[in-house]
Design a protein around this motif. Structure first.
Motif, short mmCIF file in Angstrom:
data_model
loop_
_atom_site.label_atom_id
_atom_site.label_comp_id
_atom_site.label_asym_id
_atom_site.label_seq_id
_atom_site.Cartn_x
_atom_site.Cartn_y
_atom_site.Cartn_z
N SER A 162 -0.83 -25.05 -2.61
CA SER A 162 -1.65 -26.67 -1.88
C SER A 162 -0.13 -26.53 -0.74
CB SER A 162 -1.15 -27.88 -2.58
OG SER A 162 0.61 -28.06 -2.84
N PRO A 163 -0.67 -26.80 0.39
CA PRO A 163 0.35 -27.01 1.79
C PRO A 163 1.59 -27.62 1.25
CG PRO A 163 -1.55 -27.87 2.01
CD PRO A 163 -1.93 -27.72 0.67
N PRO A 164 2.90 -27.20 2.47
CA PRO A 164 3.87 -27.27 1.69
C PRO A 164 4.34 -28.51 2.08
CG PRO A 164 4.10 -25.70 3.71
CD PRO A 164 2.73 -25.76 3.15
N ASP A 165 4.82 -29.59 1.25
CA ASP A 165 5.59 -30.90 1.21
C ASP A 165 6.62 -31.21 2.53
OD1 ASP A 165 8.07 -30.40 -0.10
OD2 ASP A 165 7.32 -31.75 -1.67
N GLN A 166 7.08 -31.85 3.50
CA GLN A 166 8.28 -32.05 4.11
C GLN A 166 9.82 -31.51 3.85
OE1 GLN A 166 7.05 -34.18 1.78
NE2 GLN A 166 9.00 -35.96 1.22
N HIS A 167 9.92 -30.70 1.82
CA HIS A 167 10.51 -30.17 1.84
C HIS A 167 10.60 -28.58 1.41
CE1 HIS A 167 12.95 -33.84 1.37
NE2 HIS A 167 11.88 -34.62 0.49
N GLY A 168 9.50 -28.36 1.81
CA GLY A 168 8.95 -27.07 1.79
C GLY A 168 8.63 -26.25 0.76
N TYR A 169 8.10 -27.49 0.05
CA TYR A 169 7.73 -27.62 -1.36
C TYR A 169 6.94 -27.21 -1.46
CZ TYR A 169 12.04 -28.17 -3.23
OH TYR A 169 13.89 -27.38 -4.00
N CYS A 170 5.76 -26.26 -2.27
CA CYS A 170 4.16 -26.28 -2.33
C CYS A 170 4.18 -26.34 -3.81
CB CYS A 170 3.62 -24.57 -2.16
SG CYS A 170 4.23 -24.61 -0.20
N SER A 171 2.66 -26.46 -4.10
CA SER A 171 2.14 -26.84 -5.67
C SER A 171 1.09 -25.26 -6.55
CB SER A 171 1.58 -27.41 -6.50
OG SER A 171 1.09 -27.62 -7.58
N ILE A 172 1.63 -24.08 -7.30
CA ILE A 172 0.44 -23.58 -7.84
C ILE A 172 -0.69 -23.92 -8.07
CG2 ILE A 172 2.38 -21.55 -7.78
CD1 ILE A 172 2.93 -21.74 -10.45
N GLY A 173 -0.46 -25.97 -7.97
CA GLY A 173 -1.38 -26.64 -8.74
C GLY A 173 -2.08 -26.42 -9.84
N THR A 174 -3.05 -25.74 -10.22
CA THR A 174 -3.97 -25.90 -11.67
C THR A 174 -3.77 -24.53 -12.41
OG1 THR A 174 -6.19 -24.45 -10.35
CG2 THR A 174 -6.53 -27.23 -10.16
N SER A 175 -3.05 -23.83 -11.85
CA SER A 175 -2.90 -22.68 -12.67
C SER A 175 -1.76 -21.51 -12.89
CB SER A 175 -3.33 -21.36 -12.57
OG SER A 175 -4.85 -21.62 -12.75
N VAL A 176 -0.57 -22.75 -13.79
CA VAL A 176 1.17 -22.50 -14.27
C VAL A 176 1.00 -21.10 -15.17
CG1 VAL A 176 2.87 -23.27 -14.54
CG2 VAL A 176 0.64 -24.29 -13.17
N ASP A 177 -0.04 -21.23 -16.08
CA ASP A 177 0.36 -19.62 -16.96
C ASP A 177 1.09 -18.43 -17.31
OD1 ASP A 177 -1.68 -18.62 -14.92
OD2 ASP A 177 -2.77 -19.76 -15.84
N CYS A 178 1.07 -17.90 -16.91
CA CYS A 178 2.02 -16.42 -16.40
C CYS A 178 2.33 -16.24 -15.02
CB CYS A 178 1.24 -15.68 -16.96
SG CYS A 178 -0.33 -14.45 -16.20
N VAL A 179 2.04 -17.27 -14.45
CA VAL A 179 2.53 -16.88 -13.01
C VAL A 179 3.66 -17.05 -12.52
CG1 VAL A 179 1.70 -18.22 -10.68
CG2 VAL A 179 -0.46 -17.71 -12.49
N ARG A 180 4.48 -17.91 -13.24
CA ARG A 180 5.52 -17.97 -12.48
C ARG A 180 6.16 -16.64 -13.21
NH1 ARG A 180 9.27 -20.84 -14.34
NH2 ARG A 180 10.74 -21.63 -12.27
N ALA A 181 6.09 -15.91 -14.59
CA ALA A 181 6.81 -15.16 -15.20
C ALA A 181 6.35 -13.44 -13.62
CB ALA A 181 6.55 -14.85 -16.41
N ALA A 182 5.50 -13.99 -13.07
CA ALA A 182 4.53 -12.98 -12.01
C ALA A 182 5.25 -13.37 -11.04
CB ALA A 182 3.19 -13.26 -12.31
N LEU A 183 5.42 -14.23 -10.59
CA LEU A 183 6.37 -14.17 -9.22
C LEU A 183 7.68 -13.51 -9.59
CD1 LEU A 183 4.56 -18.07 -8.12
CD2 LEU A 183 4.39 -15.56 -7.18
N ILE A 184 8.51 -14.47 -10.23
CA ILE A 184 9.72 -14.11 -10.58
C ILE A 184 10.34 -12.57 -10.45
CG2 ILE A 184 11.68 -14.30 -12.07
CD1 ILE A 184 10.62 -17.03 -13.41
N HIS A 185 9.13 -11.97 -10.88
CA HIS A 185 9.70 -10.42 -10.71
C HIS A 185 8.68 -9.65 -9.77
CE1 HIS A 185 12.04 -10.74 -14.16
NE2 HIS A 185 10.64 -12.13 -15.11
N SER A 186 7.83 -10.32 -8.93
CA SER A 186 7.28 -9.45 -7.44
C SER A 186 8.06 -9.31 -6.86
CB SER A 186 5.90 -10.56 -7.33
OG SER A 186 5.40 -10.17 -8.56
#
Length: 475
Positions: A162-186
Motif C-alpha cells: 500500500s502507499p506510505p502513510d504520514q510516517h512512511g509506513y506501507c503494508s504488505i497487505g494481503t500476503s505476509v506468509d513467508c514475505v517478512r522472512a524473505a525481506l529480512i534476508h534480501s
C-alpha cells in the motif's frame, strides 16, 4: 557483533547503476536493522519505472516474488522483459502460489529464469511438468526457515505494498506468509506501490526506507472465487456444517469451493472463530450476521488470524484497515502448538485422492505435480492435538472426478505423493457421508470409505479391498 552488522548492511551494497546509493557500509548494528518495521535513517527509495528497477537483477541472482493476491504482476512482467533483453542467465525465481501470467517460465525464458515453487499455482504447472521449473515439498509453516537458515538466499525481492502513510509506513497487505522472512534476508527490495492494496494489521508493516526502488501503479488485485457451489459441493458443505462444526469452534479453511460451501452453511452457528493460513469472502456474511465473533478464543480473542488472502474485491475491501483482522507470519499461524490452543479447532481441507487405508494425496496427480503440501498437515495435526481434546481434522472431497472416476481408490496412483498420512487422518467427507477413521483398523477404514464412495464404484472397491486385505471390509 561485527558479523551481524556486516550481514544486515549487505542490503546497501551492490547496484549503483541507477544513481541510488544503498547507504553507508559503515552503518553499525545500532543504526540499521533488517526488521521491516524499523525506519532506516536518512534513506528513501528511488521512485522509478518497473523496467528500470529490474536493472538490480544480475545473472545468477535469486529473486523472491510475493504471492497470492499480492503478486506484483507489473514487476513480474518487467522482470521477464528485462531478462529477455539484457542477457541475464541463471536467475532463480522463488515464490509461493503466485497469480497472473508467469512468463518467466515459458520456453523462451529457458536458461534465463528457473522458477522454484514452495507451493505451485496453475501458472507454473506446465513448466514443472516439462522440466523447466522446480518445486520444493515443504510444510507451509517451514517456508520461512528456508530464508532464516540461508538455504534460499534472495538477492532481490519483488513485492506489492500500500502507499506510505504520514510516517512512511506501507503494508504488505494481503500476503505476509513467508514475505517478512524473505525481506529480512534480501539485499535489494523493489516495491510495487498500489493504492488498491489493502492496509492490514499484524505483521504486515514495512517502512519505505527499506525499499531500494519503488514503482507506482494503480491496478486491481487478482481475484478468485465468487462462483456458486455445485450441488455436490453444497451437500458436502452441509454435512460438515451440520455434523462436525460446533458452536464456538475455531475454523481453518483451505482454498477452494468446498471450504466456501461449508461457510455458506454456517449461518445458524454462534461464536465461531477464524485461525487459518487463508480465508475467503464467504466469511464476510458470517462476520456481519454475528456467527463469527472470535469470542471463545484463548489467544487472539476477538481477532481473525490469517497469513495470506486470495479472493474477491469484497474481501479486500473488508480487510482494508480492519483492526479485527491480523495477518501474521506463516511460521506462527501454521505452528502446530499455536493451532492446538484454539478451542474446538476444526480444520477443513480438500484433496485429490484417498486410498482405502486413508492415505491422502493433495499435491499431485500421479507423477504430475499439481500444488504443494501447503498448510494441510500443519492444521490437520494442530486440530488433532487440540488442548481441549475437541479438535476435528477434516478432509473433504467429491466422490468422483469430473470424468466420473472414483476419488476413493484401492491404491494411490503410481507416482503420487502422500501429503496427509493415514495416521493423521480423522474424518473423510464426501457428498455421500462422513467416514470417521481415527482408531479404525485397515478393514474398518476400507468399509467406512467404501460407504462414502459413489454407489457405482462401491462393488469394485469392495473387491479390491478384499484382494488387498484378504478379508472383507466390515465395521
Amino acid at each position: 557483533m561485527a558479523s551481524v552488522a556486516q550481514r544486515v548492511s549487505s542490503r546497501f551494497t551492490g547496484v549503483l547503476s541507477l544513481g541510488v546509493s544503498r547507504g553507508n557500509k559503515s552503518r553499525s548494528y545500532y543504526t540499521y536493522s533488517p526488521e521491516p518495521a524499523q525506519p532506516l535513517p536518512n534513506r528513501e527509495p528511488k521512485w522509478t519505472t518497473a523496467l528500470e528497477a529490474m536493472q538490480c537483477i544480475k545473472s545468477g541472482d535469486t529473486v523472491f516474488i510475493q504471492g497470492a493476491a499480492a503478486t506484483p504482476v507489473e514487476l513480474v512482467k518487467a522482470m521477464t522483459e528485462y531478462g529477455k533483453t539484457s542477457g541475464l542467465k541463471g536467475v532463480t525465481v522463488c515464490h509461493m502460489h503466485t497469480e497472473g501470467n508467469a512468463g518467466y517460465t515459458e520456453a523462451d525464458c529457458d536458461g534465463i529464469f528457473r522458477s522454484l515453487s514452495f507451493f505451485m499455482a496453475k501458472n507454473v504447472r506446465k513448466a514443472v511438468a516439462e522440466g523447466r521449473s522446480d518445486t520444493i515439498p515443504i510444510f507451509l509453516q517451514d517456508i520461512p526457515k528456508l530464508f532464516h537458515q540461508k538455504i534460499i538466499k534472495p538477492n532481490v525481492a519483488l513485492i506489492q505494498v500500500s502507499p506510505p502513510d504520514q510516517h512512511g509506513y506501507c503494508s504488505i497487505g494481503t500476503s505476509v506468509d513467508c514475505v517478512r522472512a524473505a525481506l529480512i534476508h534480501s539485499k535489494c527490495i523493489v516495491a510495487q506501490v498500489n493504492p488498491q492494496m489493502p492496509r492490514t494489521f499484524g505483521d504486515s508493516q514495512i517502512h519505505q526506507s527499506h525499499f531500494d526502488f519503488a514503482v507506482k501503479v494503480d491496478v486491481p488485485l487478482p481475484e478468485h472465487g465468487g462462483e456458486p457451489a455445485t450441488e455436490v459441493e453444497q451437500k458436502i458443505g452441509s454435512l460438515i456444517a451440520e455434523n462436525l462444526v460446533d458452536d464456538g469452534a475455531t475454523l481453518q479453511l483451505g482454498i477452494g469451493s468446498i471450504p466456501d460451501a461449508v461457510l455458506a452453511a454456517l449461518h445458524d452457528h454462534k461464536d465461531l472463530g477464524i485461525h487459518s493460513e487463508m480465508f475467503a469472502a464467504g466469511t464476510i456474511p458470517l462476520f456481519k450476521s454475528g456467527a463469527i465473533t472470535n469470542n471463545k478464543k484463548v489467544i487472539h480473542q476477538g481477532k481473525t488470524i490469517g497469513s495470506f488472502l486470495i479472493g474477491t474485491r469484497a474481501l479486500y475491501d473488508f480487510v482494508d484497515n480492519n483492526p479485527s483482522i491480523e495477518m501474521k507470519e506463516v511460521n506462527y499461524v501454521n505452528n502446530t502448538h499455536i493451532i492446538s490452543q484454539n478451542p474446538k479447532m476444526t480444520a477443513i481441507n480438500s484433496c485429490i485422492e484417498v486410498d482405502l487405508s486413508g492415505q491422502v494425496v493433495a499435491d499431485s496427480i500421479g507423477t504430475r505435480m499439481y500444488s504443494g503440501f501447503g498448510g494441510q498437515v500443519d492444521f490437520i495435526r494442530g486440530a488433532a492435538e487440540g488442548f481441549d481434546g475437541k479438535g476435528k481434522p477434516i478432509i473433504a472431497l467429491p466422490s468422483t472426478t469430473n470424468k466420473g472416476e472414483s476419488k476413493i481408490s484401492p491404491f494411490i496412483k503410481q507416482g503420487a505423493g502422500v501429503v496427509t498420512t493415514r495416521a493423521h487422518v480423522h474424518y473423510i467427507v464426501t457428498e455421500h457421508g462422513i467416514a470417521s477413521l481415527f482408531g479404525a483398523s485397515l478393514r474398518q477404514r476400507a468399509y467406512a470409505l467404501i460407504n462414502i464412495a459413489h454407489p457405482k464404484h462401491r462393488e469394485a472397491l469392495e473387491k479390491a479391498a478384499f484382494e488387498r486385505l484378504k478379508v472383507m471390509p466390515s465395521p
